[in-house]
Design a protein around this motif. Sequence first.
Motif, PDB file in Angstrom:
ATOM      1  N   ASP A 153       0.833  -1.197   0.000  1.00 55.39           N
ATOM      2  CA  ASP A 153       0.000   0.000   0.000  1.00 55.39           C
ATOM      3  C   ASP A 153       0.875   1.257   0.000  1.00 55.39           C
ATOM      4  OD1 ASP A 153      -1.828   2.076   0.561  1.00 55.39           O
ATOM      5  OD2 ASP A 153      -3.139   0.700   1.655  1.00 55.39           O
ATOM      6  N   PRO A 154       0.818   2.083  -1.062  1.00 57.42           N
ATOM      7  CA  PRO A 154       1.674   3.280  -1.115  1.00 57.42           C
ATOM      8  C   PRO A 154       1.247   4.376  -0.144  1.00 57.42           C
ATOM      9  CG  PRO A 154       0.167   3.271  -2.973  1.00 57.42           C
ATOM     10  CD  PRO A 154      -0.015   1.946  -2.269  1.00 57.42           C
ATOM     11  N   PHE A 155       0.084   4.211   0.480  1.00 59.38           N
ATOM     12  CA  PHE A 155      -0.405   5.228   1.415  1.00 59.38           C
ATOM     13  C   PHE A 155      -0.149   4.849   2.870  1.00 59.38           C
ATOM     14  CE2 PHE A 155      -3.082   5.259  -2.410  1.00 59.38           C
ATOM     15  CZ  PHE A 155      -2.779   6.518  -2.884  1.00 59.38           C
ATOM     16  N   LEU A 156       0.702   3.827   3.061  1.00 63.16           N
ATOM     17  CA  LEU A 156       1.115   3.425   4.403  1.00 63.16           C
ATOM     18  C   LEU A 156       2.632   3.389   4.466  1.00 63.16           C
ATOM     19  CD1 LEU A 156      -1.325   0.440   5.153  1.00 63.16           C
ATOM     20  CD2 LEU A 156      -1.519   2.809   5.965  1.00 63.16           C
ATOM     21  N   ILE A 157       3.171   3.681   5.630  1.00 65.23           N
ATOM     22  CA  ILE A 157       4.614   3.611   5.838  1.00 65.23           C
ATOM     23  C   ILE A 157       4.868   2.959   7.191  1.00 65.23           C
ATOM     24  CG2 ILE A 157       4.790   5.902   6.923  1.00 65.23           C
ATOM     25  CD1 ILE A 157       7.437   6.242   5.356  1.00 65.23           C
ATOM     26  N   LYS A 158       5.933   2.197   7.276  1.00 67.30           N
ATOM     27  CA  LYS A 158       6.223   1.452   8.503  1.00 67.30           C
ATOM     28  C   LYS A 158       7.356   2.111   9.268  1.00 67.30           C
ATOM     29  CE  LYS A 158       6.787  -3.307  10.150  1.00 67.30           C
ATOM     30  NZ  LYS A 158       7.019  -4.717   9.757  1.00 67.30           N
ATOM     31  N   ASP A 159       7.153   2.267  10.579  1.00 70.75           N
ATOM     32  CA  ASP A 159       8.227   2.727  11.451  1.00 70.75           C
ATOM     33  C   ASP A 159       8.289   1.804  12.659  1.00 70.75           C
ATOM     34  OD1 ASP A 159       6.125   3.449  13.123  1.00 70.75           O
ATOM     35  OD2 ASP A 159       6.238   5.578  12.606  1.00 70.75           O
ATOM     36  N   GLN A 160       8.991   2.216  13.712  1.00 69.73           N
ATOM     37  CA  GLN A 160       9.181   1.337  14.869  1.00 69.73           C
ATOM     38  C   GLN A 160       7.869   1.010  15.588  1.00 69.73           C
ATOM     39  OE1 GLN A 160      11.854   3.617  17.283  1.00 69.73           O
ATOM     40  NE2 GLN A 160      10.301   5.142  17.880  1.00 69.73           N
ATOM     41  N   ASP A 161       6.851   1.829  15.358  1.00 69.30           N
ATOM     42  CA  ASP A 161       5.560   1.578  16.001  1.00 69.30           C
ATOM     43  C   ASP A 161       4.577   0.833  15.106  1.00 69.30           C
ATOM     44  OD1 ASP A 161       6.353   2.930  18.346  1.00 69.30           O
ATOM     45  OD2 ASP A 161       5.903   4.864  17.395  1.00 69.30           O
ATOM     46  N   GLY A 162       5.042   0.436  13.922  1.00 66.19           N
ATOM     47  CA  GLY A 162       4.170  -0.299  12.999  1.00 66.19           C
ATOM     48  C   GLY A 162       3.758   0.564  11.823  1.00 66.19           C
ATOM     49  N   TRP A 163       2.675   0.167  11.171  1.00 63.99           N
ATOM     50  CA  TRP A 163       2.212   0.883   9.980  1.00 63.99           C
ATOM     51  C   TRP A 163       1.430   2.133  10.362  1.00 63.99           C
ATOM     52  CZ3 TRP A 163       4.125  -0.504   5.420  1.00 63.99           C
ATOM     53  CH2 TRP A 163       4.612  -1.798   5.277  1.00 63.99           C
ATOM     54  N   ARG A 164       1.693   3.217   9.644  1.00 65.67           N
ATOM     55  CA  ARG A 164       0.964   4.467   9.881  1.00 65.67           C
ATOM     56  C   ARG A 164       0.656   5.115   8.538  1.00 65.67           C
ATOM     57  NH1 ARG A 164       4.421   8.747   9.208  1.00 65.67           N
ATOM     58  NH2 ARG A 164       6.658   8.341   9.370  1.00 65.67           N
ATOM     59  N   PRO A 165      -0.305   6.066   8.522  1.00 70.04           N
ATOM     60  CA  PRO A 165      -0.701   6.699   7.260  1.00 70.04           C
ATOM     61  C   PRO A 165       0.444   7.448   6.590  1.00 70.04           C
ATOM     62  CG  PRO A 165      -2.347   7.094   8.955  1.00 70.04           C
ATOM     63  CD  PRO A 165      -1.156   6.490   9.655  1.00 70.04           C
ATOM     64  N   ASN A 166       0.458   7.372   5.276  1.00 71.19           N
ATOM     65  CA  ASN A 166       1.429   8.091   4.453  1.00 71.19           C
ATOM     66  C   ASN A 166       0.662   8.696   3.272  1.00 71.19           C
ATOM     67  OD1 ASN A 166       3.984   8.961   3.515  1.00 71.19           O
ATOM     68  ND2 ASN A 166       4.088   7.222   2.120  1.00 71.19           N
ATOM     69  N   PRO A 167      -0.202   9.671   3.539  1.00 69.04           N
ATOM     70  CA  PRO A 167      -1.135  10.158   2.521  1.00 69.04           C
ATOM     71  C   PRO A 167      -0.453  10.942   1.406  1.00 69.04           C
ATOM     72  CG  PRO A 167      -1.240  11.551   4.462  1.00 69.04           C
ATOM     73  CD  PRO A 167      -0.339  10.397   4.821  1.00 69.04           C
ATOM     74  N   ALA A 168      -1.156  11.014   0.270  1.00 69.15           N
ATOM     75  CA  ALA A 168      -0.712  11.837  -0.852  1.00 69.15           C
ATOM     76  C   ALA A 168      -1.468  13.157  -0.814  1.00 69.15           C
ATOM     77  CB  ALA A 168      -0.971  11.129  -2.170  1.00 69.15           C
ATOM     78  N   LEU A 169      -0.741  14.254  -0.870  1.00 66.47           N
ATOM     79  CA  LEU A 169      -1.341  15.580  -0.837  1.00 66.47           C
ATOM     80  C   LEU A 169      -1.797  15.964  -2.240  1.00 66.47           C
ATOM     81  CD1 LEU A 169      -1.728  18.061   1.122  1.00 66.47           C
ATOM     82  CD2 LEU A 169       0.459  18.897   0.219  1.00 66.47           C
ATOM     83  N   VAL A 170      -3.078  16.371  -2.401  1.00 64.48           N
ATOM     84  CA  VAL A 170      -3.565  16.804  -3.712  1.00 64.48           C
ATOM     85  C   VAL A 170      -3.975  18.277  -3.707  1.00 64.48           C
ATOM     86  CG1 VAL A 170      -4.288  14.510  -4.461  1.00 64.48           C
ATOM     87  CG2 VAL A 170      -5.900  15.971  -3.230  1.00 64.48           C
ATOM     88  N   GLN A 171      -4.094  18.869  -2.524  1.00 72.00           N
ATOM     89  CA  GLN A 171      -4.317  20.306  -2.437  1.00 72.00           C
ATOM     90  C   GLN A 171      -3.787  20.809  -1.102  1.00 72.00           C
ATOM     91  OE1 GLN A 171      -7.998  22.482  -3.923  1.00 72.00           O
ATOM     92  NE2 GLN A 171      -8.285  22.734  -1.728  1.00 72.00           N
ATOM     93  N   LYS A 172      -2.927  21.840  -1.152  1.00 73.61           N
ATOM     94  CA  LYS A 172      -2.334  22.372   0.067  1.00 73.61           C
ATOM     95  C   LYS A 172      -3.374  23.141   0.876  1.00 73.61           C
ATOM     96  CE  LYS A 172       2.104  22.908  -2.329  1.00 73.61           C
ATOM     97  NZ  LYS A 172       3.133  23.874  -2.792  1.00 73.61           N
ATOM     98  N   SER A 173      -3.029  23.428   2.117  1.00 77.98           N
ATOM     99  CA  SER A 173      -3.974  24.114   3.015  1.00 77.98           C
ATOM    100  C   SER A 173      -4.323  25.516   2.528  1.00 77.98           C
ATOM    101  CB  SER A 173      -3.393  24.186   4.432  1.00 77.98           C
ATOM    102  OG  SER A 173      -2.124  24.843   4.415  1.00 77.98           O
ATOM    103  N   ASP A 174      -3.438  26.118   1.704  1.00 75.70           N
ATOM    104  CA  ASP A 174      -3.737  27.448   1.160  1.00 75.70           C
ATOM    105  C   ASP A 174      -4.520  27.384  -0.146  1.00 75.70           C
ATOM    106  OD1 ASP A 174      -1.857  26.545  -0.619  1.00 75.70           O
ATOM    107  OD2 ASP A 174      -0.405  28.155  -0.272  1.00 75.70           O
ATOM    108  N   GLY A 175      -4.915  26.170  -0.543  1.00 75.78           N
ATOM    109  CA  GLY A 175      -5.703  25.986  -1.758  1.00 75.78           C
ATOM    110  C   GLY A 175      -4.892  25.720  -3.002  1.00 75.78           C
ATOM    111  N   ALA A 176      -3.564  25.759  -2.910  1.00 67.52           N
ATOM    112  CA  ALA A 176      -2.713  25.532  -4.080  1.00 67.52           C
ATOM    113  C   ALA A 176      -2.618  24.046  -4.409  1.00 67.52           C
ATOM    114  CB  ALA A 176      -1.322  26.106  -3.818  1.00 67.52           C
ATOM    115  N   SER A 177      -2.469  23.760  -5.696  1.00 65.62           N
ATOM    116  CA  SER A 177      -2.279  22.384  -6.138  1.00 65.62           C
ATOM    117  C   SER A 177      -0.786  22.044  -6.128  1.00 65.62           C
ATOM    118  CB  SER A 177      -2.861  22.200  -7.543  1.00 65.62           C
ATOM    119  OG  SER A 177      -4.241  22.485  -7.553  1.00 65.62           O
ATOM    120  N   ASN A 178      -0.468  20.803  -6.447  1.00 64.93           N
ATOM    121  CA  ASN A 178       0.938  20.385  -6.450  1.00 64.93           C
ATOM    122  C   ASN A 178       1.191  19.409  -7.600  1.00 64.93           C
ATOM    123  OD1 ASN A 178      -0.307  18.079  -5.572  1.00 64.93           O
ATOM    124  ND2 ASN A 178       0.821  17.885  -3.664  1.00 64.93           N
ATOM    125  N   TYR A 179       2.354  18.755  -7.569  1.00 60.78           N
ATOM    126  CA  TYR A 179       2.724  17.853  -8.655  1.00 60.78           C
ATOM    127  C   TYR A 179       1.719  16.717  -8.823  1.00 60.78           C
ATOM    128  CZ  TYR A 179       7.358  19.957  -9.232  1.00 60.78           C
ATOM    129  OH  TYR A 179       8.388  20.816  -9.504  1.00 60.78           O
TER     130      TYR A 179
END
Length: 586
Positions: A296-322
Amino acid sequence: METISSLLAAKIRTALAGFADVQPKVSVATDARFGDYQSNVAMVLAKAQRANPRQLAQQIIDKLDVAEMCEPPEIAGAGFINFRLKSTWMERRLAELATDVRLGVPLPARAKRLVIDFSSPNVAKPMHIGHIRSTILGDALARIAAFVGHEIVRDNHIGDWGTQFGMLLVGWKTELDRAALTADPIGEMERLYKLISARCKEDPATLERARQELVKLQDGDAENLELWREMQRLSQDQFDTIYARLGVKFDVMLGESFYNPQLRGVVEQLRARGIATESEGALCVFSDGTLKSEEDPFLIKDQDGWRPNPALVQKSDGASNYTTTDLATLEYRLKTWSPDEILVLTDGRQQLHFRQLIAIFRRWHPELADQVRMVHIWFGAILGADGKPFKTRSGETVKLVELLDEAEERALALVTEKNPDLPETDRREIARVVGLGAVKYADLLPNRQSDYVFSWDKMLSFQGNTAPYLQYSYVRIRSIFRKSGESEVRSQQSEVKLVEVAEFALAKKVFQFGEVLPQVLDDFRPNQLANYLYELASLFHGFFEACPVLKAEAATRESRLLLCDITARILRQGLALLGIEAPERM
């Protein structure tokens, strides 16, 4: 013209009729001592049926009808079926190959339409060594796919939007040197960017002005749009010059800015369908729980196990990204060209981005998930002798123009050393072909996912697996025809006879050209073609030493000339598919 592998596979399918429904695979034998081709079909069937593979192999052989092509098949190891081609069949095959304009490369069962996204330079910045891999790999794959028989759309996705243009606009309005811009447009724009970028880090007022200039550009300010378009035009001149020099062509070149009008609609659709959700004021895509955690590309594993690794599609200021822009780009390509495959070439650092991008798109357009194949073709880095990213002595990124200039100058020194009496114009033309070919081949030869060490001495050597060696091999064959007084062999009038071991070895290798090219596209690895051409050239040199051509008696001479001609044509075509020219003289 069917390949030998496909011919033998069809024979095996016939032998298995009514017994098993399987698509047998036939490949070139890994050890020539045991035959020319082999199949593991008996082992595959034995595993499924819990049977003895050698017994199954014998049952298949008993029903095989390959007497015209091969000696009686043999069983080896755990159940491999080995085939050894008959000399009489090989001779007929060579005569057919001599008149085949496709050199034994079969047309695909179904031609596909492929969109190939490669090179992707940035406006207002010099193309550098980092662009060489994407450009050369993409061009080679496009050439190979087109020759095999697919329809290709070459798409250059230009970086012409983003925060750097706010800085460039500040620099243009306050620090521009018009004389320098006229003399070296890209150099002057690069100077402006570095200057204002450094100031932005130290001076909040400059940073704020850059932000304001960017906002004005994005809002359609007439002055800023005019300056931005001038930056685009000057940059395009650079792109066109370099691509012409490299022999690279594109069907479409669209900047990121082209997709701006679509971005808001993309975000709204993702939100409306519940694919993107709000998180700390931004819009993100999270895991939907349908994949295993490790896939799953939206999860990442660290010492505490799997946690969310979301993809950003719009910044908090309303701007888009790659990610937003790339989603809009994918949708545009699908609507415009209805491709079967979309291939994007970038370096390996962008693997996560494209894994997320493809996953988002499949959730957004599930109806296309099984219809369109989207592939991120990633590659490793170019390293210096110290094992670090290849830089200039001053630590700067190597500019592509300077790299190509040096390649030609180094090649000119070699050509002058070997042929000092040639006119300078001839030496420079040979140096151009050899120098550019050496750079391209050095980039295509390694496994694309591996890093490789940049070495002038190695890539320009006339010995070993290099472009100059392959070009020299072609020139050596052409010199045979010049000495014979014939520009080409009279293939229709030549009777082929294979007698010597070196003749058989070379003939078997030329048969494999039609099998190698489709395999390159299985996993998008042009190094398979490069290695094949090296093996072919090496076998030719062995043949040339063992089998006199021009001094042989008439019938043998004509037969060997035909074998030389086919070899030269494959070398020339193979190099052309890698984007490398084959000179007539060196």
